[in-house]
Motif scaffolding. Structure first.
Motif, PDB file in Angstrom:
ATOM      1  N   ARG A  81       0.950  -1.308  -0.133  1.00  0.00           N
ATOM      2  CA  ARG A  81      -0.016   0.108   0.013  1.00  0.00           C
ATOM      3  C   ARG A  81       0.927   1.091  -0.022  1.00  0.00           C
ATOM      4  O   ARG A  81       1.899   1.329   0.334  1.00  0.00           O
ATOM      5  N   THR A  82       0.369   2.477  -0.521  1.00  0.00           N
ATOM      6  CA  THR A  82       0.802   3.616  -0.306  1.00  0.00           C
ATOM      7  C   THR A  82       0.030   4.361   0.981  1.00  0.00           C
ATOM      8  O   THR A  82      -1.013   3.729   1.172  1.00  0.00           O
ATOM      9  N   PRO A  83       0.543   5.483   1.378  1.00  0.00           N
ATOM     10  CA  PRO A  83      -0.095   5.829   2.771  1.00  0.00           C
ATOM     11  C   PRO A  83      -1.514   6.262   2.328  1.00  0.00           C
ATOM     12  O   PRO A  83      -2.467   6.168   3.140  1.00  0.00           O
ATOM     13  N   THR A 133      12.168   6.580   1.276  1.00  0.00           N
ATOM     14  CA  THR A 133      11.511   7.537   0.663  1.00  0.00           C
ATOM     15  C   THR A 133      10.368   6.872  -0.279  1.00  0.00           C
ATOM     16  O   THR A 133       9.725   7.743  -0.921  1.00  0.00           O
ATOM     17  N   GLU A 134      10.493   5.582  -0.473  1.00  0.00           N
ATOM     18  CA  GLU A 134       9.614   4.991  -1.298  1.00  0.00           C
ATOM     19  C   GLU A 134       8.167   5.353  -0.987  1.00  0.00           C
ATOM     20  O   GLU A 134       7.792   5.387   0.260  1.00  0.00           O
ATOM     21  N   ASP A 135       7.102   5.309  -2.028  1.00  0.00           N
ATOM     22  CA  ASP A 135       5.885   5.769  -1.382  1.00  0.00           C
ATOM     23  C   ASP A 135       4.924   4.498  -1.176  1.00  0.00           C
ATOM     24  O   ASP A 135       3.997   4.479  -0.481  1.00  0.00           O
ATOM     25  N   GLU A 136       5.442   3.171  -1.455  1.00  0.00           N
ATOM     26  CA  GLU A 136       4.662   1.983  -1.489  1.00  0.00           C
ATOM     27  C   GLU A 136       5.389   1.235  -0.333  1.00  0.00           C
ATOM     28  O   GLU A 136       6.709   0.717  -0.578  1.00  0.00           O
ATOM     29  N   SER A 138       6.764   1.349   2.483  1.00  0.00           N
ATOM     30  CA  SER A 138       8.083   1.845   3.243  1.00  0.00           C
ATOM     31  C   SER A 138       7.766   2.532   4.508  1.00  0.00           C
ATOM     32  O   SER A 138       6.527   2.427   5.240  1.00  0.00           O
ATOM     33  N   ARG A 140       6.693   5.877   5.378  1.00  0.00           N
ATOM     34  CA  ARG A 140       5.393   6.759   5.542  1.00  0.00           C
ATOM     35  C   ARG A 140       4.073   5.879   5.494  1.00  0.00           C
ATOM     36  O   ARG A 140       3.065   5.920   6.293  1.00  0.00           O
ATOM     37  N   THR A 141       4.138   4.526   4.817  1.00  0.00           N
ATOM     38  CA  THR A 141       3.222   3.592   4.916  1.00  0.00           C
ATOM     39  C   THR A 141       3.023   3.081   6.199  1.00  0.00           C
ATOM     40  O   THR A 141       1.861   2.828   6.771  1.00  0.00           O
ATOM     41  N   THR A 144       1.617   5.742   8.645  1.00  0.00           N
ATOM     42  CA  THR A 144       0.304   5.685   8.301  1.00  0.00           C
ATOM     43  C   THR A 144      -0.557   4.637   8.953  1.00  0.00           C
ATOM     44  O   THR A 144      -1.429   4.831   9.494  1.00  0.00           O
TER      45      THR A 144
END
Length: 284
Positions: A81-83, A133-136, A138, A140-141, A144
């Motif tokens: 997932r992304t955030p 810094t990956e969106d999926e 990593s 931040r996911t 979140t």
């Protein structure tokens, strides 16, 4: 190929008949906790570990209906997932118990990097700084995901937050707390000591090398490469051996920006843990 639904339509686990769901972001010590719980149930109920195929604890429930159905899974397919793609709908858990296992976000990120580098079906090609810094799937996911559960912890019938660091500091005591929450009778001190010794790091490494449990959940991806092992390396705070000060600052800043303040100490748990330069990782 997996196509994630909208955040209003969360992915449900394959086993929807669980009484207790043990949830985590990858690399927070899930296999260690699963092995501890499996051995504890086996010891207390006199049920052979062999019924727990592929470390599925529901095998015990099939033999003894008084054992709650305990299901482990990465809620909402969080690794993919992304955030923005994470679901905030936790209604599935309304009549169930939930255990959420967390770990210091920086140690989690480093361990997750080595997983996607060596254990993914599509190995990650970038450096660790790129991965952070990956969106999926990593940093931040993960943050979140934790923040959503902080906001939704009142949805399940009961909710328990535990962590890798709590398990490492007092394995027997924290395991007893988790078992009691799940509805399992407390084990005696000697029984808990047996369980803790069974799942100690060196013992788990030996199980992994010999494929003693016959499961991919505890098997090297690349024999001979310790970084591909489930029982890899990391000490508590081991992220300092891999991340630059700038990379640490990035993760710290993201944590303060994304995660609710009451849970930030858990995300920075390695800072409060005693120095342990010779302690081997138990975080498969």
């Amino acid at each position: 190929m997996f196509s994630p639904p909208s955040p209003e339509e969360p992915v449900r686990p394959a086993d929807t008949q669980g009484d207790v769901y043990v949830l985590s972001f990858p690399k927070c010590g899930r296999t260690w906790l699963r092995l501890l719980m499996a051995k504890a149930i086996s010891t207390a109920r006199g049920i052979p570990m062999e019924v727990c195929r592929d470390l599925a604890l529901t095998g015990f429930s099939a033999v003894d209906s008084t054992v709650p159905r305990i299901v482990f899974w990465h809620d909402d397919r969080v690794p993919w997932r992304t955030p923005a793609g994470l679901s905030r709908n936790k209604g599935f858990y309304r009549d169930r118990k939930v255990v959420l296992l967390v770990r210091d976000i920086r140690d989690t990120a480093v361990s997750r990097y080595f997983q996607v580098l060596h254990r993914d079906f599509r190995p990650y090609a970038g450096e660790i700084g790129d991965f952070l810094t990956e969106d999926e799937g990593s940093v931040r996911t993960c943050l979140t995901f934790w923040d959503i559960w902080h906001a939704r912890q009142d949805v399940p019938a009961s909710f328990l937050l535990t962590s890798y660091e709590r398990l490492a500091a007092d394995t027997a005591g924290e395991l007893a707390r988790v078992l009691d929450f799940c509805g399992l009778a407390p084990a005696g001190r000697d029984a808990l000591r047996t369980v803790v010794d069974f799942a100690e790091f060196k013992a788990m490494r030996a199980m992994e090398l010999s494929n003693a449990l016959n499961t991919d959940k505890l098997r090297p991806a690349v024999p001979g490469n310790p970084d591909s092992y489930k029982t890899r390396r990391g000490v508590i705070g081991g992220y300092r051996d891999y991340l630059t000060p700038e990379q640490i600052d990035y993760v710290n800043d993201a944590t303060r920006r994304i995660l609710a303040p009451p849970w930030q100490p858990a995300a920075f748990a390695a800072d409060a843990a005693p120095a342990s330069p010779h302690r081997l990782d138990r975080t498969p």
